[in-house]
Each structure stands twice: as C-alpha cells, then as structure tokens.
Write a protein that holds these residues in place. Structure first.
Motif, PDB file in Angstrom:
ATOM      1  N   LEU A  20       0.826  -1.204   0.000  1.00  0.00           N
ATOM      2  CA  LEU A  20       0.000   0.000   0.000  1.00  0.00           C
ATOM      3  C   LEU A  20       0.858   1.251   0.000  1.00  0.00           C
ATOM      4  O   LEU A  20       0.554   2.230  -0.688  1.00  0.00           O
ATOM      5  CB  LEU A  20      -0.927  -0.015   1.218  1.00  0.00           C
ATOM      6  N   SER A  21       1.958   1.225   0.753  1.00  0.00           N
ATOM      7  CA  SER A  21       2.845   2.379   0.823  1.00  0.00           C
ATOM      8  C   SER A  21       3.416   2.721  -0.542  1.00  0.00           C
ATOM      9  O   SER A  21       3.409   3.887  -0.960  1.00  0.00           O
ATOM     10  CB  SER A  21       3.985   2.104   1.812  1.00  0.00           C
ATOM     11  N   ALA A  22       3.930   1.711  -1.256  1.00  0.00           N
ATOM     12  CA  ALA A  22       4.525   1.960  -2.568  1.00  0.00           C
ATOM     13  C   ALA A  22       3.487   2.463  -3.565  1.00  0.00           C
ATOM     14  O   ALA A  22       3.750   3.382  -4.359  1.00  0.00           O
ATOM     15  CB  ALA A  22       5.193   0.689  -3.090  1.00  0.00           C
ATOM     16  N   LEU A  23       2.296   1.877  -3.521  1.00  0.00           N
ATOM     17  CA  LEU A  23       1.232   2.296  -4.428  1.00  0.00           C
ATOM     18  C   LEU A  23       0.791   3.723  -4.133  1.00  0.00           C
ATOM     19  O   LEU A  23       0.635   4.551  -5.045  1.00  0.00           O
ATOM     20  CB  LEU A  23       0.042   1.338  -4.321  1.00  0.00           C
ATOM     21  N   GLY A  37       1.731   2.900   5.570  1.00  0.00           N
ATOM     22  CA  GLY A  37       0.896   2.731   4.388  1.00  0.00           C
ATOM     23  C   GLY A  37       0.991   3.858   3.388  1.00  0.00           C
ATOM     24  O   GLY A  37       0.113   4.005   2.538  1.00  0.00           O
ATOM     25  N   GLY A  38       2.066   4.665   3.472  1.00  0.00           N
ATOM     26  CA  GLY A  38       2.287   5.651   2.438  1.00  0.00           C
ATOM     27  C   GLY A  38       2.201   7.093   2.887  1.00  0.00           C
ATOM     28  O   GLY A  38       2.127   7.417   4.084  1.00  0.00           O
ATOM     29  N   LEU A  39       2.172   7.980   1.913  1.00  0.00           N
ATOM     30  CA  LEU A  39       2.173   9.415   2.182  1.00  0.00           C
ATOM     31  C   LEU A  39       0.847   9.908   2.755  1.00  0.00           C
ATOM     32  O   LEU A  39       0.822  10.839   3.563  1.00  0.00           O
ATOM     33  CB  LEU A  39       2.489  10.166   0.888  1.00  0.00           C
ATOM     34  N   THR A  40      -0.254   9.289   2.353  1.00  0.00           N
ATOM     35  CA  THR A  40      -1.564   9.724   2.852  1.00  0.00           C
ATOM     36  C   THR A  40      -1.646   9.645   4.375  1.00  0.00           C
ATOM     37  O   THR A  40      -1.957  10.655   5.035  1.00  0.00           O
ATOM     38  CB  THR A  40      -2.696   8.908   2.202  1.00  0.00           C
ATOM     39  N   PRO A  41      -1.373   8.485   4.999  1.00  0.00           N
ATOM     40  CA  PRO A  41      -1.424   8.450   6.460  1.00  0.00           C
ATOM     41  C   PRO A  41      -0.264   9.185   7.112  1.00  0.00           C
ATOM     42  O   PRO A  41      -0.410   9.714   8.224  1.00  0.00           O
ATOM     43  CB  PRO A  41      -1.391   6.951   6.786  1.00  0.00           C
ATOM     44  N   ALA A  42       0.906   9.244   6.449  1.00  0.00           N
ATOM     45  CA  ALA A  42       2.044   9.955   7.037  1.00  0.00           C
ATOM     46  C   ALA A  42       1.713  11.421   7.269  1.00  0.00           C
ATOM     47  O   ALA A  42       2.044  11.992   8.321  1.00  0.00           O
ATOM     48  CB  ALA A  42       3.264   9.818   6.133  1.00  0.00           C
ATOM     49  N   GLU A  82       1.267   2.975  12.652  1.00  0.00           N
ATOM     50  CA  GLU A  82       0.120   3.427  11.874  1.00  0.00           C
ATOM     51  C   GLU A  82      -0.516   4.645  12.531  1.00  0.00           C
ATOM     52  O   GLU A  82      -0.126   5.061  13.629  1.00  0.00           O
ATOM     53  CB  GLU A  82      -0.891   2.289  11.730  1.00  0.00           C
ATOM     54  N   GLU A  83      -1.506   5.202  11.874  1.00  0.00           N
ATOM     55  CA  GLU A  83      -2.082   6.471  12.298  1.00  0.00           C
ATOM     56  C   GLU A  83      -2.582   6.443  13.737  1.00  0.00           C
ATOM     57  O   GLU A  83      -2.350   7.382  14.515  1.00  0.00           O
ATOM     58  CB  GLU A  83      -3.229   6.858  11.356  1.00  0.00           C
TER      59      GLU A  83
END
Length: 349
Positions: A93-96, A257-262, A235-236
């Motif tokens: 999910l992170s890479a996507l 899980g990527g930039l969105t949750p970061a 995680e968040e």
C-alpha cells in the motif's frame, strides 16, 4: 492507467548492522504508475522484522489494476481506504500510495509538497547513520562522511556508551542514538546521563514495543533526553498511543501505508505538541525523494538511505552533508536512471 513493478537489488557500500542483524544487499520494489505519458514512482523494501518479502508485496499488487482507474479522477487520499481494503499489505500500500501521489502532483505540474499545501520553509537537516560495527570501523565510517551536522548512531551492544564516547573524539557534530528496541528501562536510564553529556540530542526507540506501558512511561518521565518512538508508532492510530510515553514520533512510509497516512500522523503529532520525524529504510532515491517532501512538517529528518547503497537505480533529491536539495522535476522529482536496467551493480527487472 498502467502499473509496472520493478524489482531491484540494492548493494550496500558497507555491511549495515543494527541490534537485530546485518544487511549487505537490500531488495526493493519500485511501483510505476503511468497515465497519458506521465509516470509516478513509489518504492518499498522487503523487511524480515515486519514479515514482508518482495514476493508477498508483489503478490498483493497483482490484480489491483481495477482500482487504478480511481486515481485518474480522485486525489490519492480519497482512494487510500479502498486500496487498503483490497491490498491488506501495508508495505505494498505504501509503494502504491507514494506512486499515486507522485503522479497526481506531476499531472498538476507541482512538486509534492505544494500539492499538499505546504511551503518549503524551516527545513531541518538530515542525519547520516553509522551502523553497528567494531569501534574502529564505526570511526572509519564517520570519517568517510565528514562535514555532516548530525550523525545517527545505531546502538544495542555491550559497549554503547563507549561507542559514542569514541566517536565524539572525532567530531563535534550533534549525535542521535537509536537502540532499535535493545535496552531495558534500567539500561536506558543508566545510559542517558552519559549520552546527554556526550552531546546526544535524543534516543530513538530504546525499549521493545512490547514492553509494559509502565516501563515506557517511567522512561518518558525520568529521561534527561527526549525519547522518540519508531517501532511503537507504525500506523495512524499509534500517534495517540504514544502520548505520555514518547516525546516524539518517527514516521516511516512503508510501515504506515504511504504518504496519505504519514501526512495525517505528522499533523496529529504536531497538534499534540509532539516532536515529528520521518525516517527511512535502506532504499533508493525513489523512496527518499518522496519522504523528503514531508520535511516542512518535521523537527527531525533521517533520510540517508540512498547514500548507504553503492549503486542507485534512480535520482531525485540530493542530500549534501545533511542539506536537502529537491529535484527541479514535478512530483517527488524521482526518476529511474536511463542506464539502470543495464547496470551490473543493480539488478532490476
């Protein structure tokens, strides 16, 4: 929208050791999303500690193509929950998600940070990491990278304070230490005074994430140095759990899980008066370039992963003795090198 997966073996400049083991070659997966002639890139590396292999990451992404059309008309943050439900693999999910953010910003003609409404101001320096080795070798590694303002020292040995004391004789730079869960509360409290006197700025993840809350709280309350969560902040929802046990959080894209949750995690931590940090794995300039765009939200940065490998299949952000210079290209600025598939030092398919 087309997705292409590139597998890469990233050989390290030196064997890299932390308290849990040693790495000489890092396996990486680069996700490329292409639409109307533009490509966005995301990256994740396999990780034994968290149980993700390149095979499991790749298999999670196979069959995700029907989801990709959502990224054409919607920003990545609006697709993230659907992607999470379908993939059920945080590293994949992170890479996507990273590739989707990159492509979205490139289609807008913006760098990533501007697509998030951020301005490139008050940017911290990155640290350079010195992995565990015999003390003379750690000194040599430090001397190979002179001029950095901040060094992050991996600890978790029987001579941790001696390591820091020996390195201090060769630089007046700021030190940060990372025990990677190797200490007990008693060991941490025994070390903290000496480390403070040796110019250490903070201690990253000294205790196991499974240590009792009472141990984390005791160290939080008694430590003369700030304690930064890493393995305790995946995680968040973990940001709130770290309050009262850590002074700050280190967010890593692959784990959350990527930039969105970061972005959400960093903003939540800042709102709760916690220090913010983004770290990295040993990875190429694809992953480092994306993470670097989060720097306007950071107090601390540890983005040296691409500098630890001997051959980088991509280029993008440049980190010179801790100073971060973004690429002039849109999105993350990362791009696979034209010669990468022919390199004898980087095996990619």
């Amino acid at each position: 929208m087309k997705m292409t997966l590139h597998e890469c073996d990233l050989p390290l400049r030196h064997p890299f050791a932390i308290s849990r083991g040693t790495t000489t070659v890092q396996r990486s997966l680069v996700v490329e999303l292409e639409h109307e002639g533009l490509s966005g890139f995301g990256e994740v590396t396999e990780n034994n500690y968290y149980g993700y292999t390149l095979e499991s990451i790749r298999s999670s992404l196979v069959g995700i193509e029907p989801l990709l059309s959502q990224y054409v008309d919607a920003p990545p943050g609006e697709v993230w929950s659907d992607a999470q439900a379908r993939l059920r693999n945080m590293f994949a999910l992170s890479a996507l998600d990273m590739a989707a953010h990159d492509l979205f910003a490139r289609r807008q003609g913006l760098p990533l940070f501007e697509s998030w409404g951020l301005t490139w101001q008050q940017i911290p320096q990155s640290s350079f990491t010195i992995g565990i080795a015999p003390i003379p070798e750690m000194i040599r590694k430090l001397q190979e990278e002179p001029g950095w303002g901040i060094y992050k020292i991996k600890l978790g040995t029987s001579e941790d304070v001696s390591i820091v004391r020996a390195l201090r004789e060769h630089t007046d730079a700021t030190f940060r230490v990372d025990a990677n869960c190797a200490w007990t509360t008693r060991q941490a409290l025994d070390h903290v005074e000496a480390l403070s006197e040796l110019g250490v700025e903070f201690i990253e993840q000294p205790l196991s994430p499974s240590a009792p809350d009472s141990d984390h709280r005791e160290l939080f309350e008694k430590s003369a140095l700030p304690i930064i969560a890493d393995e305790n902040c995946l995680e968040e929802n973990d940001v709130a759990k770290c309050e009262g046990k850590f002074h700050g959080v280190n967010v890593k894209l692959c784990k959350c899980g990527g930039l969105t949750p970061a972005l959400k995690m960093l903003r939540k931590a800042r709102n709760n008066s916690m220090k913010t940090m983004v770290g990295c794995m040993i990875e190429s300039s694809v992953g480092i370039s994306a993470a670097a765009h989060l720097m306007p939200l950071l107090d601390y940065a540890d983005l040296d992963g691409s500098l630890l490998i001997s051959s980088d299949p991509a280029d993008g952000v440049i980190i010179n003795q801790g100073e971060v210079q973004l690429s002039s290209r849109h999105g993350s600025g990362a791009q696979m090198k034209s010669s990468w598939s022919n390199s004898s030092n980087v095996a990619c398919v």
